[in-house]
Structures are given as C-alpha cells and as structure tokens.
Enzyme design. Sequence first.
Site, PDB file in Angstrom:
ATOM      1  CG  ASP A 285       5.249   1.212   5.327  1.00 26.42           C
ATOM      2  OD1 ASP A 285       6.449   1.350   5.653  1.00 26.42           O
ATOM      3  OD2 ASP A 285       4.904   0.644   4.275  1.00 26.42           O
ATOM      4  CB  SER A 286       7.149   4.490   2.746  1.00 26.51           C
ATOM      5  OG  SER A 286       7.374   3.099   2.595  1.00 26.51           O
TER       6      SER A 286
ATOM      7  CB  CYS B 183       8.392   3.002   7.294  1.00 24.53           C
ATOM      8  SG  CYS B 183       9.517   3.323   5.953  1.00 24.53           S
TER       9      CYS B 183
ATOM     10  CD  GLU C 216       4.513  -1.895  -3.410  1.00 25.86           C
ATOM     11  OE1 GLU C 216       4.149  -1.334  -4.456  1.00 25.86           O
ATOM     12  OE2 GLU C 216       4.706  -1.310  -2.334  1.00 25.86           O
TER      13      GLU C 216
ATOM     14  CB  CYS D  65      12.682  -3.734   3.976  1.00 24.57           C
ATOM     15  SG  CYS D  65      11.509  -3.028   2.799  1.00 24.57           S
TER      16      CYS D  65
ATOM     17  CG  HIS E  80       7.556  -3.972   0.673  1.00 24.98           C
ATOM     18  ND1 HIS E  80       7.586  -2.768   1.332  1.00 24.98           N
ATOM     19  CD2 HIS E  80       6.687  -3.816  -0.360  1.00 24.98           C
ATOM     20  CE1 HIS E  80       6.780  -1.917   0.711  1.00 24.98           C
ATOM     21  NE2 HIS E  80       6.220  -2.533  -0.313  1.00 24.98           N
TER      22      HIS E  80
HETATM   23  N1  DGL Z   1       8.573   0.714   4.008  1.00 27.43           N
HETATM   24  C1  DGL Z   1       9.941   0.770   3.558  1.00 27.43           C
HETATM   25  C2  DGL Z   1      10.855   0.171   4.623  1.00 27.43           C
HETATM   26  O1  DGL Z   1      10.427  -0.607   5.458  1.00 27.43           O
HETATM   27  C3  DGL Z   1      10.136   0.058   2.239  1.00 27.43           C
HETATM   28  C4  DGL Z   1       9.555   0.782   1.048  1.00 27.43           C
HETATM   29  C5  DGL Z   1      10.179   2.136   0.786  1.00 27.43           C
HETATM   30  O2  DGL Z   1      11.312   2.230   0.284  1.00 27.43           O
HETATM   31  O3  DGL Z   1       9.518   3.114   1.107  1.00 27.43           O
HETATM   32  O4  DGL Z   1      12.017   0.482   4.646  1.00 27.43           O
END
Ligand code: DGL
Length: 278
Positions: free
Chosen positions: A14-15, A77, A156, A188, A190
């Site tokens: 993931d990012s 992600c 977060e 997303c 999060h």
């Molecule tokens: N992990 C990213 C997503 O699911 C969210 C956070 C980001 O913008 O990197 O799109």
Amino acid sequence: MNFFETEKPIGVFDSGIGGLTVVKRLLSTLPNENIVYFGDTARVPYGSKSNETVIEYSLQDAQFLINKNVKLIVVACNTASSVAIPALKEKFSVPIVEMIGVGSDAAKKATVSGKIGVIGTRATINNKAYSTAIHKTNPALEVYEAACPLFVPLAEEGWIDHSATRLIAREYLAEVKEHGVDTLVLGCTHYPILAGTIQAEMGEGVKLIDSGVAAADQVRKELDRLAIGARSAVPGNVDFYVSDLPQKFSEIAELFLGRKINNVHRVDPEVLQNILNQ
Ligand code: DGL
C-alpha cells in the site's frame, strides 16, 4: 504444488499504512497464511500524484515483495489498483489481486436500486476506476463518485468519532447522498476506519462496501484455484516493512489492525528507487 510453494508468504503493498485494513481482513479469512506487508510511508500519499509516478512506485513496491519470495501480491492501495495493474501484470508473473475489480463486483451484487456511490482519493475518482469497472459488465447501473481526500489524514489522526470528521463527511457525502444511492463503495484503504461516521451520515439503509473484505475473499479463491494455500495448521506470521517510520506508527497501525503489532522494519527509500535496476 510442492510444500515449499504453499508456505511462501502473501505479499501486500500500500502507499502507507491504509493497507493494514486489508491485512486485517486477510488475517481473519486466512489466519494460517504468512504475510509480508510493505507500506510506502515515505512517499505517501499516492492519491495526489500523477499516474506515471504511481505506476513507477507500484512496480518498485511489488519488486520489493517479489524479493521477499511471495507467492501472490495484493495491491491493497486503491490508487495503485486504479492505474498500475496492467504494468504490474506485464512485469510480474505471480498472481495479483487488486481492489477495484473485487470492490466493483461486491457493489454490483449489493445494489437493489441500481444506484451506487463510490468514494476514494482524487486519483481513483479522476481515473473513473470504479465506474469504468462497474459499467464494463452493466452499463445500466448509475454510479456517482466523490473524492474525499481529507478522510486519509483524519483516519491517520485517529479521529474516528470526532465532530470535525462528521462535518467533513457531511460536506463530502452530500451529493452522493442526494442521488439516493443504496450502496457506497469505500474505495480507499483508509475509509473502513471511518465506516461508523460514513454510515451515520449516509443512513442505515445504505450498504457500505469494504473492498478489503472482497479482496481477502478473492485471495482465498486464487490460493484454492492454484492450490498454493498454506497447509500449516498454525497461525501465520506478519512481517511489516515501511519506507519511513513515522513517530506514531505503532499507534496508528494498531488502530488500523485492531491488534498489537511488532516485526516492523524500515526500508531505505534509496533501496526502493534502485530496486528495478538490480
Ligand atoms: N492507499 C491509498 C488508497 O487506497 C490512500 C492513501 C494515498 O493517497 O496514498 O487509495
């Protein structure tokens, strides 16, 4: 399939730490699998970056996991899933599970009224990732998409049940709500953290789709199909790798995962930058 292959870990990237919501689902669906998680915490967010950059980072992230000898990769992600899958599939031969297809399928199954809402990062929404995937098999469904970038820092920060989160949710979700959707994709990683606030804002009649649940189910199907599921009868290990160790990492990660974590290792971002040239 030999025993060695079945005991290889599942790789998840993931990012940042949002993908831990997907790991949480994997742990409950496939408790005996070993997992290697990579979170690109030094370069997060991906959601506001260009498609080219997200593709480049995703290839590096996947290569990191390949170097850890994974048997399958979960692109946890949504932003990476919306732009990088063709490039990842071209470069790597391991099975890849991504978020958009599984989330779209779950939404199509859930909707009764035929009106689906999708919320995600700017990149995911601007790329029309979910609406394209949904319309591919059913062009008659109505899809309303909204970018909710502030949900990422709110999750977060741990502002789960907070007046600021409720206010922002009201603002972001007003239009989708006006369209009378009966299903809302949390597009997303999060967003499942904020599901309580999102559900309260949308109303109990709206079904929320957590793509992590659908992704874990898809991983199980792929492991079965390829006969590479872990045969071990003991709970698997989870190893965490991040490209930066933010101060609050453990606190936030425990919030995302809902349990204590250890085994966190830092990866030098320079190693990632050069990982495709080795
Ligand atoms: N992990 C990213 C997503 O699911 C969210 C956070 C980001 O913008 O990197 O799109």
